[in-house]
Motif scaffolding. Structure first.
Motif, PDB file in Angstrom:
ATOM      1  N   ASP A   7       2.183   7.940  -9.709  1.00  0.00           N
ATOM      2  CA  ASP A   7       2.292   7.497  -8.326  1.00  0.00           C
ATOM      3  C   ASP A   7       2.553   8.728  -7.466  1.00  0.00           C
ATOM      4  O   ASP A   7       3.510   9.443  -7.658  1.00  0.00           O
ATOM      5  CB  ASP A   7       3.457   6.522  -8.200  1.00  0.00           C
ATOM      6  CG  ASP A   7       3.459   5.838  -6.852  1.00  0.00           C
ATOM      7  OD1 ASP A   7       3.173   6.528  -5.850  1.00  0.00           O
ATOM      8  OD2 ASP A   7       3.727   4.646  -6.804  1.00  0.00           O
ATOM      9  N   LEU A   9       3.271   8.779  -4.379  1.00  0.00           N
ATOM     10  CA  LEU A   9       4.117   8.532  -3.221  1.00  0.00           C
ATOM     11  C   LEU A   9       5.603   8.584  -3.540  1.00  0.00           C
ATOM     12  O   LEU A   9       6.388   9.181  -2.813  1.00  0.00           O
ATOM     13  CB  LEU A   9       3.767   7.164  -2.638  1.00  0.00           C
ATOM     14  CG  LEU A   9       4.021   6.978  -1.159  1.00  0.00           C
ATOM     15  CD1 LEU A   9       3.365   8.098  -0.384  1.00  0.00           C
ATOM     16  CD2 LEU A   9       3.488   5.650  -0.724  1.00  0.00           C
ATOM     17  N   ILE A  10       5.995   7.941  -4.624  1.00  0.00           N
ATOM     18  CA  ILE A  10       7.398   7.918  -4.984  1.00  0.00           C
ATOM     19  C   ILE A  10       7.627   8.832  -6.175  1.00  0.00           C
ATOM     20  O   ILE A  10       6.808   8.919  -7.067  1.00  0.00           O
ATOM     21  CB  ILE A  10       7.849   6.499  -5.378  1.00  0.00           C
ATOM     22  CG1 ILE A  10       7.474   5.535  -4.268  1.00  0.00           C
ATOM     23  CG2 ILE A  10       9.335   6.464  -5.633  1.00  0.00           C
ATOM     24  CD1 ILE A  10       7.733   4.100  -4.625  1.00  0.00           C
ATOM     25  N   ILE A 102      13.214   8.083   1.587  1.00  0.00           N
ATOM     26  CA  ILE A 102      13.239   6.825   2.306  1.00  0.00           C
ATOM     27  C   ILE A 102      14.587   6.214   1.967  1.00  0.00           C
ATOM     28  O   ILE A 102      14.971   6.112   0.804  1.00  0.00           O
ATOM     29  CB  ILE A 102      12.043   5.904   1.928  1.00  0.00           C
ATOM     30  CG1 ILE A 102      12.099   4.614   2.758  1.00  0.00           C
ATOM     31  CG2 ILE A 102      11.988   5.581   0.435  1.00  0.00           C
ATOM     32  CD1 ILE A 102      10.782   3.842   2.757  1.00  0.00           C
ATOM     33  N   THR A 103      15.355   5.890   2.993  1.00  0.00           N
ATOM     34  CA  THR A 103      16.744   5.488   2.802  1.00  0.00           C
ATOM     35  C   THR A 103      17.025   4.092   3.330  1.00  0.00           C
ATOM     36  O   THR A 103      16.563   3.731   4.406  1.00  0.00           O
ATOM     37  CB  THR A 103      17.669   6.482   3.538  1.00  0.00           C
ATOM     38  OG1 THR A 103      17.365   7.807   3.108  1.00  0.00           O
ATOM     39  CG2 THR A 103      19.133   6.190   3.244  1.00  0.00           C
ATOM     40  N   LYS A 109      20.936   3.527  -0.346  1.00  0.00           N
ATOM     41  CA  LYS A 109      20.179   4.071  -1.456  1.00  0.00           C
ATOM     42  C   LYS A 109      19.029   4.902  -0.901  1.00  0.00           C
ATOM     43  O   LYS A 109      18.417   4.549   0.104  1.00  0.00           O
ATOM     44  CB  LYS A 109      19.613   2.929  -2.316  1.00  0.00           C
ATOM     45  CG  LYS A 109      18.748   3.415  -3.439  1.00  0.00           C
ATOM     46  CD  LYS A 109      18.382   2.290  -4.393  1.00  0.00           C
ATOM     47  CE  LYS A 109      17.437   2.833  -5.455  1.00  0.00           C
ATOM     48  NZ  LYS A 109      17.321   1.906  -6.586  1.00  0.00           N
ATOM     49  N   ILE A 111      15.521   7.058  -1.876  1.00  0.00           N
ATOM     50  CA  ILE A 111      14.474   7.371  -2.844  1.00  0.00           C
ATOM     51  C   ILE A 111      13.652   8.556  -2.359  1.00  0.00           C
ATOM     52  O   ILE A 111      13.165   8.545  -1.234  1.00  0.00           O
ATOM     53  CB  ILE A 111      13.521   6.159  -3.025  1.00  0.00           C
ATOM     54  CG1 ILE A 111      14.310   4.932  -3.500  1.00  0.00           C
ATOM     55  CG2 ILE A 111      12.418   6.491  -4.014  1.00  0.00           C
ATOM     56  CD1 ILE A 111      13.462   3.675  -3.558  1.00  0.00           C
ATOM     57  N   LEU A 113      10.558  11.037  -1.784  1.00  0.00           N
ATOM     58  CA  LEU A 113       9.121  10.836  -1.642  1.00  0.00           C
ATOM     59  C   LEU A 113       8.398  12.133  -1.959  1.00  0.00           C
ATOM     60  O   LEU A 113       8.887  13.214  -1.643  1.00  0.00           O
ATOM     61  CB  LEU A 113       8.783  10.437  -0.200  1.00  0.00           C
ATOM     62  CG  LEU A 113       9.486   9.208   0.358  1.00  0.00           C
ATOM     63  CD1 LEU A 113       9.167   9.081   1.842  1.00  0.00           C
ATOM     64  CD2 LEU A 113       9.034   7.970  -0.386  1.00  0.00           C
ATOM     65  N   ILE A 115       5.161  12.638  -0.984  1.00  0.00           N
ATOM     66  CA  ILE A 115       4.181  12.940   0.051  1.00  0.00           C
ATOM     67  C   ILE A 115       4.799  13.754   1.164  1.00  0.00           C
ATOM     68  O   ILE A 115       6.007  13.732   1.364  1.00  0.00           O
ATOM     69  CB  ILE A 115       3.612  11.665   0.704  1.00  0.00           C
ATOM     70  CG1 ILE A 115       4.766  10.706   0.956  1.00  0.00           C
ATOM     71  CG2 ILE A 115       2.477  11.089  -0.060  1.00  0.00           C
ATOM     72  CD1 ILE A 115       4.778  10.153   2.298  1.00  0.00           C
ATOM     73  N   PRO A 117       3.735  14.195   5.104  1.00  0.00           N
ATOM     74  CA  PRO A 117       2.785  13.929   6.181  1.00  0.00           C
ATOM     75  C   PRO A 117       2.614  15.094   7.141  1.00  0.00           C
ATOM     76  O   PRO A 117       1.734  15.088   7.978  1.00  0.00           O
ATOM     77  CB  PRO A 117       3.403  12.732   6.898  1.00  0.00           C
ATOM     78  CG  PRO A 117       4.859  12.871   6.651  1.00  0.00           C
ATOM     79  CD  PRO A 117       4.984  13.478   5.287  1.00  0.00           C
ATOM     80  N   LEU A 138      11.997  15.116   6.983  1.00  0.00           N
ATOM     81  CA  LEU A 138      11.540  13.778   7.345  1.00  0.00           C
ATOM     82  C   LEU A 138      12.421  12.746   6.670  1.00  0.00           C
ATOM     83  O   LEU A 138      12.678  12.804   5.471  1.00  0.00           O
ATOM     84  CB  LEU A 138      10.083  13.566   6.889  1.00  0.00           C
ATOM     85  CG  LEU A 138       9.549  12.140   7.032  1.00  0.00           C
ATOM     86  CD1 LEU A 138       9.352  11.779   8.496  1.00  0.00           C
ATOM     87  CD2 LEU A 138       8.241  11.974   6.285  1.00  0.00           C
ATOM     88  N   GLU A 139      12.909  11.835   7.452  1.00  0.00           N
ATOM     89  CA  GLU A 139      13.709  10.754   6.902  1.00  0.00           C
ATOM     90  C   GLU A 139      13.135   9.436   7.372  1.00  0.00           C
ATOM     91  O   GLU A 139      12.888   9.257   8.554  1.00  0.00           O
ATOM     92  CB  GLU A 139      15.154  10.859   7.391  1.00  0.00           C
ATOM     93  CG  GLU A 139      15.915  12.032   6.821  1.00  0.00           C
ATOM     94  CD  GLU A 139      17.192  12.255   7.604  1.00  0.00           C
ATOM     95  OE1 GLU A 139      18.059  11.385   7.562  1.00  0.00           O
ATOM     96  OE2 GLU A 139      17.301  13.305   8.271  1.00  0.00           O
ATOM     97  N   VAL A 140      12.922   8.546   6.443  1.00  0.00           N
ATOM     98  CA  VAL A 140      12.424   7.219   6.795  1.00  0.00           C
ATOM     99  C   VAL A 140      13.539   6.217   6.522  1.00  0.00           C
ATOM    100  O   VAL A 140      14.188   6.280   5.482  1.00  0.00           O
ATOM    101  CB  VAL A 140      11.174   6.851   5.967  1.00  0.00           C
ATOM    102  CG1 VAL A 140      10.597   5.530   6.431  1.00  0.00           C
ATOM    103  CG2 VAL A 140      10.118   7.953   6.065  1.00  0.00           C
ATOM    104  N   CYS A 144      15.893  -1.770   1.833  1.00  0.00           N
ATOM    105  CA  CYS A 144      15.283  -1.787   0.512  1.00  0.00           C
ATOM    106  C   CYS A 144      15.074  -3.248   0.090  1.00  0.00           C
ATOM    107  O   CYS A 144      15.661  -4.154   0.678  1.00  0.00           O
ATOM    108  CB  CYS A 144      16.163  -1.049  -0.494  1.00  0.00           C
ATOM    109  SG  CYS A 144      17.684  -1.904  -0.911  1.00  0.00           S
TER     110      CYS A 144
END
Lengths: 152, 152
Positions: A7, A9-10, A102-103, A109, A111, A113, A115, A117, A138-140, A144
């Motif tokens: 994968d 992405l993750i 991604i939080t 939590k 995770i 990434l 990728i 962008p 970058l923080e998304v 979850c």
DNA sequence: CTGTCTGCAAAACGTTTGCATGGCG
DNA sequence: CGCCATGCAAACGTTTTGCAGACAG
């Protein structure tokens, strides 16, 4: 521990205590080992106090000053990201090859990434701003799957 | 003040004091006006103490508590971003339609960007993580043209 | 054995709070 | 005029520091 093979992405990539210690260029002690190990395993950004209590409750004796001093070394070696999370100063290991996360805003939590962008727009950005771009962050944020269910 | 018209990448959009005050839903006072105006004009993220001193030195009498209280209101209304910048807690106005910035690591000047590279990957991200994405934050770091020259 | 690291306690610092006064609406 | 906002000072929590003893290399 989330692992999605093949994968793009993750990603979950755990460095070893030895690797990090080496990058810090200092002696190996039980306090440092506990702190680094905790940061490696943590899925959420932690505050100095949290790190202190987690380790203490795990049975390893430790001092808050030592926590701060170790975090300082790690940060100055570019191994740790010091950020505002949940309105507190928290620390999170910078995983090699994975600067983005991604939080979950509910359970915090985080995770990593794989990728990035920014790659697509970096050249364009340089042309327009004439900045010498050194890095980015970058923080998304979001909920979850687990916390999504809790909120019905 | 940098303005590139017809440029989709860089953007400078100054909200008015009135608009912000309205969004805060509170009384208009000279302290609040000074703080908000300063944040509107600032090109770098500012700490509470910096805001306090800037205003004081401009001749307006103000108290640090007032600064903190005003920042608190702004933050809780989603108008202000509280972040770690240059190893300190700093505040920066969240400009409407422009959540991202490119920041100079030397002089800390910060230029808002109108592009959002996340849009391209957001759907993919949702599919992979099953997160309910609420928002994101992108910060790009580097040296601005001026500081680039200083470092030869 | 030497230089580094730790624990402790105190200091320094940043942020919050209670209360009396002042000022906006 | 009533309520909200401010100033002040004190309280509070976090982070840093100096020093003596402990420990890794």
């Amino acid at each position: 521990m989330i692992i999605y093979l093949k994968d793009e992405l993750i990603m979950e990539k755990s460095p070893s205590y030895e690797t990090i210690l080496l990058q810090m260029g200092c002696k190996s002690t039980k306090s440092r080992k506990a702190i680094i190990q905790l940061l490696i395993n943590a899925e959420i950004p932690l505050s100095a106090k949290e790190i202190f209590y987690f380790i203490k409750e795990s049975g390893v004796s430790i001092n808050l000053s030592t926590v701060y001093r170790t975090l300082e070394i790690m940060e100055s070696n570019g191994l740790l990201d010091k950020c505002m999370s949940d309105d507190r100063v928290r620390y999170q290991l910078i995983l090699e090859g994975s600067k983005h996360h991604i939080t979950c805003t509910s359970c915090h939590k985080s995770i990593p990434l794989s990728i990035c962008p920014l790659k697509t727009i970096e050249k364009d950005l340089v042309n327009k701003t004439h900045f010498d771009i050194k890095g980015h962050k970058l923080e998304v944020y979001g909920l979850c799957p687990k916390c999504r269910k809790k909120e019905y």
